[in-house]
Design a protein around this motif. Sequence first.
Motif, mmCIF file in Angstrom:
data_model
loop_
_atom_site.group_PDB
_atom_site.id
_atom_site.type_symbol
_atom_site.label_atom_id
_atom_site.label_comp_id
_atom_site.label_asym_id
_atom_site.label_seq_id
_atom_site.Cartn_x
_atom_site.Cartn_y
_atom_site.Cartn_z
ATOM 1 N N GLY A 60 0.803 -1.204 0.000
ATOM 2 C CA GLY A 60 0.000 0.000 0.000
ATOM 3 C C GLY A 60 0.844 1.264 0.000
ATOM 4 O O GLY A 60 2.054 1.249 0.263
ATOM 5 N N GLU A 61 0.188 2.382 -0.260
ATOM 6 C CA GLU A 61 0.868 3.667 -0.299
ATOM 7 C C GLU A 61 1.529 3.963 1.047
ATOM 8 O O GLU A 61 0.912 3.859 2.107
ATOM 9 C CB GLU A 61 -0.128 4.774 -0.629
ATOM 10 C CG GLU A 61 0.495 6.150 -0.744
ATOM 11 C CD GLU A 61 -0.518 7.206 -1.096
ATOM 12 O OE1 GLU A 61 -0.124 8.396 -1.178
ATOM 13 O OE2 GLU A 61 -1.701 6.852 -1.296
ATOM 14 N N GLY A 62 2.802 4.301 1.000
ATOM 15 C CA GLY A 62 3.525 4.655 2.210
ATOM 16 C C GLY A 62 3.961 3.484 3.067
ATOM 17 O O GLY A 62 4.484 3.693 4.170
ATOM 18 N N ALA A 63 3.777 2.259 2.597
ATOM 19 C CA ALA A 63 4.269 1.103 3.353
ATOM 20 C C ALA A 63 5.794 1.144 3.423
ATOM 21 O O ALA A 63 6.464 1.429 2.421
ATOM 22 C CB ALA A 63 3.798 -0.189 2.707
ATOM 23 N N ARG A 64 6.334 0.848 4.601
ATOM 24 C CA ARG A 64 7.774 0.925 4.830
ATOM 25 C C ARG A 64 8.274 -0.462 5.248
ATOM 26 O O ARG A 64 7.886 -0.969 6.309
ATOM 27 C CB ARG A 64 8.097 1.958 5.914
ATOM 28 C CG ARG A 64 7.535 3.338 5.607
ATOM 29 C CD ARG A 64 7.854 4.352 6.685
ATOM 30 N NE ARG A 64 7.412 3.945 8.011
ATOM 31 C CZ ARG A 64 6.169 4.049 8.454
ATOM 32 N NH1 ARG A 64 5.220 4.531 7.662
ATOM 33 N NH2 ARG A 64 5.856 3.688 9.678
ATOM 34 N N VAL A 65 9.139 -1.036 4.419
ATOM 35 C CA VAL A 65 9.645 -2.379 4.664
ATOM 36 C C VAL A 65 11.161 -2.309 4.765
ATOM 37 O O VAL A 65 11.838 -1.915 3.802
ATOM 38 C CB VAL A 65 9.230 -3.353 3.543
ATOM 39 C CG1 VAL A 65 9.724 -4.759 3.856
ATOM 40 C CG2 VAL A 65 7.710 -3.354 3.369
ATOM 41 N N GLU A 66 11.697 -2.645 5.928
ATOM 42 C CA GLU A 66 13.142 -2.612 6.125
ATOM 43 C C GLU A 66 13.828 -3.768 5.397
ATOM 44 O O GLU A 66 13.193 -4.799 5.093
ATOM 45 C CB GLU A 66 13.464 -2.683 7.622
ATOM 46 C CG GLU A 66 12.983 -1.483 8.418
ATOM 47 C CD GLU A 66 13.324 -1.595 9.888
ATOM 48 O OE1 GLU A 66 13.139 -0.594 10.597
ATOM 49 O OE2 GLU A 66 13.779 -2.680 10.324
ATOM 50 N N PRO A 67 15.134 -3.657 5.139
ATOM 51 C CA PRO A 67 15.881 -4.793 4.589
ATOM 52 C C PRO A 67 15.808 -5.988 5.541
ATOM 53 O O PRO A 67 15.682 -5.832 6.754
ATOM 54 C CB PRO A 67 17.308 -4.250 4.472
ATOM 55 C CG PRO A 67 17.166 -2.768 4.421
ATOM 56 C CD PRO A 67 15.980 -2.444 5.278
ATOM 57 N N GLY A 68 15.898 -7.174 4.959
ATOM 58 C CA GLY A 68 15.906 -8.379 5.780
ATOM 59 C C GLY A 68 14.539 -8.985 6.008
ATOM 60 O O GLY A 68 14.362 -9.805 6.908
ATOM 61 N N VAL A 98 7.115 -2.757 8.375
ATOM 62 C CA VAL A 98 7.614 -4.111 8.601
ATOM 63 C C VAL A 98 9.083 -4.016 8.963
ATOM 64 O O VAL A 98 9.897 -3.511 8.181
ATOM 65 C CB VAL A 98 7.437 -5.012 7.361
ATOM 66 C CG1 VAL A 98 7.814 -6.452 7.711
ATOM 67 C CG2 VAL A 98 6.002 -4.952 6.844
ATOM 68 N N ARG A 99 9.427 -4.488 10.146
ATOM 69 C CA ARG A 99 10.814 -4.435 10.614
ATOM 70 C C ARG A 99 11.642 -5.573 10.023
ATOM 71 O O ARG A 99 11.136 -6.650 9.705
ATOM 72 C CB ARG A 99 10.840 -4.533 12.143
ATOM 73 C CG ARG A 99 10.080 -3.417 12.851
ATOM 74 C CD ARG A 99 10.916 -2.185 13.055
ATOM 75 N NE ARG A 99 10.147 -1.128 13.717
ATOM 76 C CZ ARG A 99 10.030 -1.003 15.036
ATOM 77 N NH1 ARG A 99 10.611 -1.888 15.839
ATOM 78 N NH2 ARG A 99 9.334 -0.003 15.546
ATOM 79 N N GLY A 100 12.949 -5.330 9.901
ATOM 80 C CA GLY A 100 13.863 -6.359 9.448
ATOM 81 C C GLY A 100 13.824 -7.576 10.361
ATOM 82 O O GLY A 100 13.631 -7.468 11.573
ATOM 83 N N GLY A 101 13.990 -8.765 9.762
ATOM 84 C CA GLY A 101 13.927 -9.996 10.531
ATOM 85 C C GLY A 101 12.541 -10.591 10.610
ATOM 86 O O GLY A 101 12.323 -11.555 11.347
ATOM 87 N N THR A 102 11.582 -10.057 9.839
ATOM 88 C CA THR A 102 10.229 -10.587 9.815
ATOM 89 C C THR A 102 10.054 -11.503 8.611
ATOM 90 O O THR A 102 10.482 -11.177 7.508
ATOM 91 C CB THR A 102 9.202 -9.444 9.727
ATOM 92 O OG1 THR A 102 9.419 -8.527 10.793
ATOM 93 C CG2 THR A 102 7.781 -9.985 9.807
ATOM 94 N N ARG A 103 9.426 -12.650 8.846
ATOM 95 C CA ARG A 103 9.053 -13.549 7.752
ATOM 96 C C ARG A 103 7.539 -13.508 7.627
ATOM 97 O O ARG A 103 6.814 -13.834 8.573
ATOM 98 C CB ARG A 103 9.520 -14.972 8.028
ATOM 99 C CG ARG A 103 9.111 -15.966 6.937
ATOM 100 C CD ARG A 103 9.613 -17.360 7.222
ATOM 101 N NE ARG A 103 9.265 -18.263 6.131
ATOM 102 C CZ ARG A 103 10.084 -19.180 5.639
ATOM 103 N NH1 ARG A 103 11.314 -19.292 6.114
ATOM 104 N NH2 ARG A 103 9.690 -19.978 4.659
#
Length: 398
Positions: free
Chosen positions: A184-192, A210-215
């Motif tokens: 969605g618009e403005g969704a922020r997904v970290e590396p990993g 979504v923070r890094g280290g999430t599956r």
Amino acid sequence: MTTLVMFDDERADGWAPFALTRPCGELVFGRWTLRERLERVARMRVAGHVTRPWLRRYAEPGAPRCLDAGGLGAPCTAWNARAVPSLEAAWNDAPANLWVAGELAGVRLGAGAEPPRADWFAAPRPRSGLPDREVPGAWLRYPWDLVSAGPDRLGADLAASSGTEAAALPSGCWRLGDAPIRLGEGARVEPGVLFDAREGPIELGSGVEVRGGTRLGGPLYAGSGSQLLGGHISRFSGGPGSRVRGEVDRVTMLGHSNKAHDGFLGHAYLGSWINLGASTVNSDLKHTYGSIRVGPPGARRDTGLMKFGCLLGDHVKTGVGTRLETGTVVGAGSSLFGAEPPPRWVEPFSWGGGRSPDLHRRGDFLSTAVRVVERRGREGSPELRNWLGDVWDEARRS
């Protein structure tokens, strides 16, 4: 133009722990609430809910009001909240008795017709003189059907969505499988972050973090403003404003609820404004691998399910390390803490630990509810206090 209303019948009136605090049409099943699903099929807004009398001041933002069962006029369409129409179902305004899978799901009345009487909604009956029309769909019989059938419904809903698939994943993320992934618009997904779309689509609403280290395991939907904070989260539908971390599988979570710490939560359904303390966990499988029974002492019902975790009502709180046994039902407004697991059936507005918690007093509950809502930038309005106060009063009467 006809008025569209939803109603709760006598079976839905017993859908503990959710029926105490909200019309059943405001429960999520798959990607949408039951009301939102009906609106998509009918291509019109639901004007209101005919439901339990103590919910007359129900005031959840974005939801229609509750209606006086004796105050409806015609033309109108009344639809049972437990009936789940297929998204492909045709819809028109022609008067008819409406049937789903051989059971009456509602009635559509033309101008000048006598509207349903108040007692009709508890046990609806076909209207004589009207033709019968079959609407493709299915029924929800028990509240745990929301758990057992929810993931498959979510997968089908997301597969049918017309949203735009992400052209590429954010930098440093990985993908498994070919099902659609939508950001969605403005969704922020970290590396990993790993997107596992082998078993179904994944959709993140606007402003999701979504923070890094999430599956993330599909099918999965996270509503606007939700935070997915780490761990393995799969077959999950939640939001808006949900916070989730840990091992989470086959869980539906209504808006603004928190599971922000590690710990297992599986085959569960959570209401709104819940907070699970650190290391709160639930069991969803008996040692015997037998079917799970649910209900108050002396009146347990066999669900027929080998895997079923818990149902948590609106505004439930748990302390650090709370352990919820298989098939636990926690009534709305309860605050549970202590070393001993709570009982498998917790009455609404319980307070404390062990097998015999105390009463969560009315003023204390309302003050906490308002404080929690205001911490999320929402108004702790008089309407909110009136609605929840009515709910507390009803729980004490019953």
